[in-house]
Enzyme design. Structure first.
Site, PDB file in Angstrom:
ATOM      1  N   CYS A   1       0.833  -1.201   0.000  1.00 46.24           N
ATOM      2  CA  CYS A   1       0.000   0.000   0.000  1.00 46.24           C
ATOM      3  C   CYS A   1       0.875   1.261   0.000  1.00 46.24           C
ATOM      4  CB  CYS A   1      -0.981  -0.041   1.171  1.00 46.24           C
ATOM      5  SG  CYS A   1      -2.338   1.149   1.015  1.00 46.24           S
TER       6      CYS A   1
ATOM      7  N   HIS B   1      -3.588  -5.601   1.017  1.00 45.16           N
ATOM      8  CA  HIS B   1      -2.892  -5.834   2.284  1.00 45.16           C
ATOM      9  C   HIS B   1      -2.831  -7.327   2.635  1.00 45.16           C
ATOM     10  CE1 HIS B   1      -2.502  -1.678   3.937  1.00 45.16           C
ATOM     11  NE2 HIS B   1      -3.505  -1.435   3.102  1.00 45.16           N
TER      12      HIS B   1
ATOM     13  N   GLU C   1      -0.993  -8.645   4.885  1.00 45.92           N
ATOM     14  CA  GLU C   1      -0.814  -8.779   6.337  1.00 45.92           C
ATOM     15  C   GLU C   1      -2.148  -8.742   7.082  1.00 45.92           C
ATOM     16  OE1 GLU C   1      -1.205  -4.350   5.952  1.00 45.92           O
ATOM     17  OE2 GLU C   1      -0.532  -6.021   4.721  1.00 45.92           O
TER      18      GLU C   1
END
Length: 271
Positions: free
Chosen positions: A97, A232, A234
């Site tokens: 990002c 994302h 994560e």
């Protein structure tokens, strides 16, 4: 003796996904240390002690001069030599990002001519304002390129990946058609926005949440070791993070973002 993989999670004012990124790396057996940019500039040799550099998501310096610009300028001005050596040594980088925005503004992605280490290296792409003119926070489908890329971060990933996005400036824009064609020729396009069947979004909103050129969601450099993506991973490392996890979806189909971090660590273990 098992090789311990050390990850540097770069942070500064406005970074807000550093803890999640660190957790993802620790879940796959790496160590992860949060390091402020000021500390790294003060002790430039510190970078060489790590195997992986991760630039996480957030809004560094409030994105006041366009997303990622200030941090990109800081790194280029103070740490470009050290970063070029990091890459030359065969180490790996992921930008997520805001981190992807930073890598493009530094000229490290897509860097189709492999000129980042040279003084005259220039930006070849940017992440611009979403076509919707608003912040997009939603889950999206991604499809790996049909032709296998060199990207070490996405090996053996499923063809269709489901990850969340959260950004206001995620529209990937190559400088010109020549850059895009070079990316295709070099197999640097890694992920594109798609529908749940794997058909490319073809710019259709909200499948393509930002209007990215040719639905591009993630790219690599020519080496395949520097990877940037807007979604994302994560935020999808355990099955309970999936929005439909209570609806009987098999656990093995959830937490697909974790494989990206596992791939990075596995690659480092082999070098």
């Amino acid at each position: 003796m098992t090789k311990k993989i050390k990850t540097l999670i770069l942070r500064t004012a406005g970074t807000n996904c550093d803890a999640e990124t660190a957790r993802a790396f620790t879940l796959v057996g790496a160590t992860a240390e949060l390091v402020h940019i000021n500390r790294l500039i003060k002790s430039k040799s510190l970078l060489s002690k790590y195997h992986i550099l991760a630039i996480p998501g957030g809004f560094t310096y409030g994105d006041d001069l366009e997303s990622g610009t200030i941090l990109a300028n800081e790194i280029n001005y103070a740490l470009k030599k050290e970063l070029a050596e990091f890459i030359k040594d065969g180490k790996i980088i992921i930008g997520i990002c805001n981190g992807f925005q930073v890598l493009t503004r530094m000229g490290i992605l897509p860097d189709t001519n492999a000129e980042f280490s040279k003084p005259n290296a220039k930006m070849q792409a940017a992440l611009g304002l979403n076509n919707s003119a608003k912040f997009e926070s939603r889950w999206v489908y991604l499809k790996k390129e049909p032709v296998e890329t060199k990207c070490v971060w996405t090996t053996e990933m499923p063809e269709i990946i489901y990850l969340p996005v959260a950004h206001g400036e995620g529209k990937f824009i190559p400088k010109d058609e020549t850059i895009f064609k070079a990316m295709e020729k070099n197999r640097q396009i890694v992920l594109r926005y798609a529908d749940e069947t794997g058909g490319f979004a073809n710019g259709q909103y909200p499948l393509n949440p930002n209007g990215s050129t040719r639905d591009i969601a993630g790219v690599t450099d020519k080496t395949g070791r520097v990877f940037g993506l807007m979604p994302h991973p994560e935020r999808h490392v355990v099955f309970t993070q999936h929005p439909n996890w209570r609806r009987g979806i098999p656990k093995e189909k959830m937490g697909t973002g974790l494989q990206i971090f596992q791939n990075g660590v596995n690659f480092v273990k082999k070098i």
